[in-house]
Design an enzyme around this catalytic site. Sequence first.
Site, mmCIF file in Angstrom:
data_model
loop_
_atom_site.group_PDB
_atom_site.id
_atom_site.type_symbol
_atom_site.label_atom_id
_atom_site.label_comp_id
_atom_site.label_asym_id
_atom_site.label_seq_id
_atom_site.Cartn_x
_atom_site.Cartn_y
_atom_site.Cartn_z
ATOM 1 N N ASP A 264 47.238 26.615 121.569
ATOM 2 C CA ASP A 264 46.321 26.864 120.447
ATOM 3 C C ASP A 264 46.823 28.005 119.558
ATOM 4 O OD1 ASP A 264 44.104 27.342 118.848
ATOM 5 O OD2 ASP A 264 42.798 28.006 120.491
ATOM 6 N N HIS B 248 38.851 31.618 119.960
ATOM 7 C CA HIS B 248 40.293 31.392 120.050
ATOM 8 C C HIS B 248 41.039 32.682 120.390
ATOM 9 C CE1 HIS B 248 39.925 27.338 118.328
ATOM 10 N NE2 HIS B 248 38.969 27.865 117.596
#
Lengths: 559, 559
Positions: free
Chosen positions: B199, B372
């Site tokens: 990610d 994130h």
Amino acid sequence: MTNKIKNRSRIKVIPLGGLGEIGKNLTVFEYEDEIVIIDCGLAFPDEELLGIDLIIPDIAYLQKNKDKVKGFFITHGHEDHIGALPYILKQLNVPVYGTKLTLGLIESKLEEHKILNDCSLNLIKAGDIVDIGNNFKVEFIRTNHSIADSVSIALHTPAGIIVHTGDFKIDFTPIDGETIDLNRYAQLGKKGVLLLMADSTNATRKGYTMSERTVGEALENLFLKADGRIIVATFASNIHRIQQIANASVKHNRKIALSGRSMEKICKVAVDLGYLTIPDGVLIELNDIKKYANDRITIITTGSQGEPMSALTRIALGTHKSIQIEKGDMVIISATPIPGNQKPVSNVINDLTKKGANVVYKAIEDIHVSGHACEEEIKLVHTLLKPKFFMPVHGEYRHLKRHGEIAESIGMDKSNIFLLEIGDVLEVSRKKAQKAGKVIAGRILIDGSGVGDVGNVVLRDRKNLGEDGIITVVVVIDKESKTIISGPDIVTRGFVYVRDSEKLIKEIRQIATESVEKCLDNNVMQWSEIKNNIRREIDGFIYRKMKRKPTILPVITEI
Amino acid sequence: MTNKIKNRSRIKVIPLGGLGEIGKNLTVFEYEDEIVIIDCGLAFPDEELLGIDLIIPDIAYLQKNKDKVKGFFITHGHEDHIGALPYILKQLNVPVYGTKLTLGLIESKLEEHKILNDCSLNLIKAGDIVDIGNNFKVEFIRTNHSIADSVSIALHTPAGIIVHTGDFKIDFTPIDGETIDLNRYAQLGKKGVLLLMADSTNATRKGYTMSERTVGEALENLFLKADGRIIVATFASNIHRIQQIANASVKHNRKIALSGRSMEKICKVAVDLGYLTIPDGVLIELNDIKKYANDRITIITTGSQGEPMSALTRIALGTHKSIQIEKGDMVIISATPIPGNQKPVSNVINDLTKKGANVVYKAIEDIHVSGHACEEEIKLVHTLLKPKFFMPVHGEYRHLKRHGEIAESIGMDKSNIFLLEIGDVLEVSRKKAQKAGKVIAGRILIDGSGVGDVGNVVLRDRKNLGEDGIITVVVVIDKESKTIISGPDIVTRGFVYVRDSEKLIKEIRQIATESVEKCLDNNVMQWSEIKNNIRREIDGFIYRKMKRKPTILPVITEI
């Protein structure tokens, strides 16, 4: 004028723009039969204002009081403070007062609109006091902002002193050495300020705004690292920023080229007037950059907001005539995206990065500072000026509200703080301030060369057309025989790709035919009713079939 | 399988979405005649995609290789990872694997699309390893993200181990106590990871993302201060956030009501499956909030992004059926605006503030954290997994690029880092990884119930229609006599307000008439040529007169 009369005298303060919104700043000050105005700005449209280029304030109130208006007093040369002048001076030709750079920028606007020769521009400088009419002395006070030569304004009126900060920040180390005149603020505070109107843009931000000079230090670090071309995007009007980029370029032996129409135009004005100093021979033509090694070149460009047609966007897309990105180019975006522009700016960053540029932006390095005061600076100004009444200006409602809370937090009485909307009239006397009615205020939309000819109906239609397209149904009817002579012809735009949708178009034609025939069979000969029928039936069919709502436009011709 | 053969074996990794963009994540892993897929998400359209509701990945490549596909393996229940399933399963009905909450959310989607009974949903939990076909073992590894029950995936293949992090952050104090399984990462690192896909969303942010638990502390402080209703807007899928809001409400003796369809729907799934724990009697119907004192009420609502039809926007506009803002209400927007949503969120804040609410948002208090990983977390994961090859995923190009640089900065060889675009094929064997061609990849636009029937021509037309409107010109011509029988009739939409523009419409009709007559006089009887003439002349006239470019749509009927 005796003291007694003075005590009764009242001034009306009427913001016609800039409150509850960002932009189109314009404030009216009316005393008996005289009016002075501070600023005359435009706003840029939100996305829902499809096709609209600019917004200016509605000045119906000034047109009604044309004879009273003595002049426009401009705080600085940003679009949201000067941009409406070319439109409004056409309707209300009164003298304009501003500092040298501000007037320089206004001049080039009026020239474009071919009205420069008809207008009266009056040069003032910080410290000047201009006597206007019988009731106003307008004093200009040096301030700091993200454009050079900005001023605050103190209006000396029979009712008392009103201070309007204009856009401001406090910069103790400004690039031109011209620090905001806090001493004058303190003097005025001692004398007694009746009403303060102050910039609220950053009122929700704590602390202080950093000095413009800190950007110079960050730029210097980047220039030290760069071994290819340096391309810096910033606001064309930020002369101090451009000066700092120029200084770093000179120090590192780089030539400077300018890219973008407004960058060239504003820099020319700034150089001519002495606000931007670049040694001879450093500034080169954009077409000549190829004559120098890459590490000898700085390009200063527009497009820091990812505007679709701007120079930086064209560089990013590879469609710029003179600049193609090469590996090793460093692109510095010395600005933050204005709300609404984050996506286009991201796209530009991605496209530049893909082409091999090293892109530096605010999230990564401190290469931008705001031009507006944060909470602690705001407190300082309030503390020096000690106004009796306060009206926060320049900001959305939440900014104005927060600015009011800050004033309260340092001791101002809540009942002396006025959160107004545009058009509200604040009546202020030595003893009292109060809302006193409302005048017409609003926005005039500018589309192409049309001023105010696009209204809500047109905008709603544009939105519908843009979302789902249009289906035009054309039928020719013989009135005598009550039969269809030709059609219905179905023509669509923005609905479906016709070549792939023959069957669908055929079905729509069938429905239109049946709808018209049913009307004719039932002796319905009102066009409007036939049209409504066509519209309703096709609309229902398409929504059931595809959950869309295109505009249906039936045209019936009878012969 | 001997070692020799193993060494020659290659796996193809083909991202069909999620690279160079945010959203529509879908990655294909192909080994000989077997394919497994990680995630199946949608993306939301930019503003220029007028009228488009959703975007899903183009799966032409999978349709061509239908028989190879073994299943979808889903990392978590966000729209950009599950949202395309209802559309794609209709074309490619293969088993879907996911954790309990993820499947719960998928189930409710498939139910809405009325295909739940035709689909095979397979429950897995973190730690499980699923054997698929002859070549894949799919291992699920607990991870942290802004939705509960998220997993990373390790694919054990004959070519080696591939780890796909899915969306992740590292949270040492997650709300459900389920910390990311860094131990398993370390074990896999020891075993040897061939390829890491990780990610990149926050790769340009330095430092660490804060724990979800810190939001609970900030909320607690706000609950202590509030003496009216508390209205919290957040993402409906952020179950941990909702749990924390619920905990604070219970502690402060407040009942909880839910507002917004997706909030009700997802909370129901989460409560049913045990992911959200609210004591009996605390959850009340929205219509019952009036039965309690204001300081006994918490409302959890959708609309944290200022979406036009969402509950919070309707509350702000005063059009919500059950909730009217009262003085003393505290509205907490527990989210940050996604790029592109800043303006609508600002509008909602302003409108709520005007109505008297105390609005708390991220710029003012720390009431949101990202889901994130930032730079330092990314480094930790790389360090534990020690992959041979690396492909940054989930992010715009600048995020992928930065993620590559981070990998390099901790010792990875640049030649082992692969920045791909969607459709690129990465072929990986034990010794080598290389780009090996390209397959079809792109976006399918969904408009209403239409999938892929809106293309570039239609979008361009919509943009033109939306900016400047349309002018329809209808003429009936007698072919025999070469004369105009009726018209030209001029009908416009989104151009000017017709009632104010009679003169303009008359001029346009005049120009159209002359244009047609000129053609007829010159024996031009090709409709297309007559139409082009009409278009050109009106277009020129309007641009000269008003600097606008409406769509001109001539319709000629001959009888």
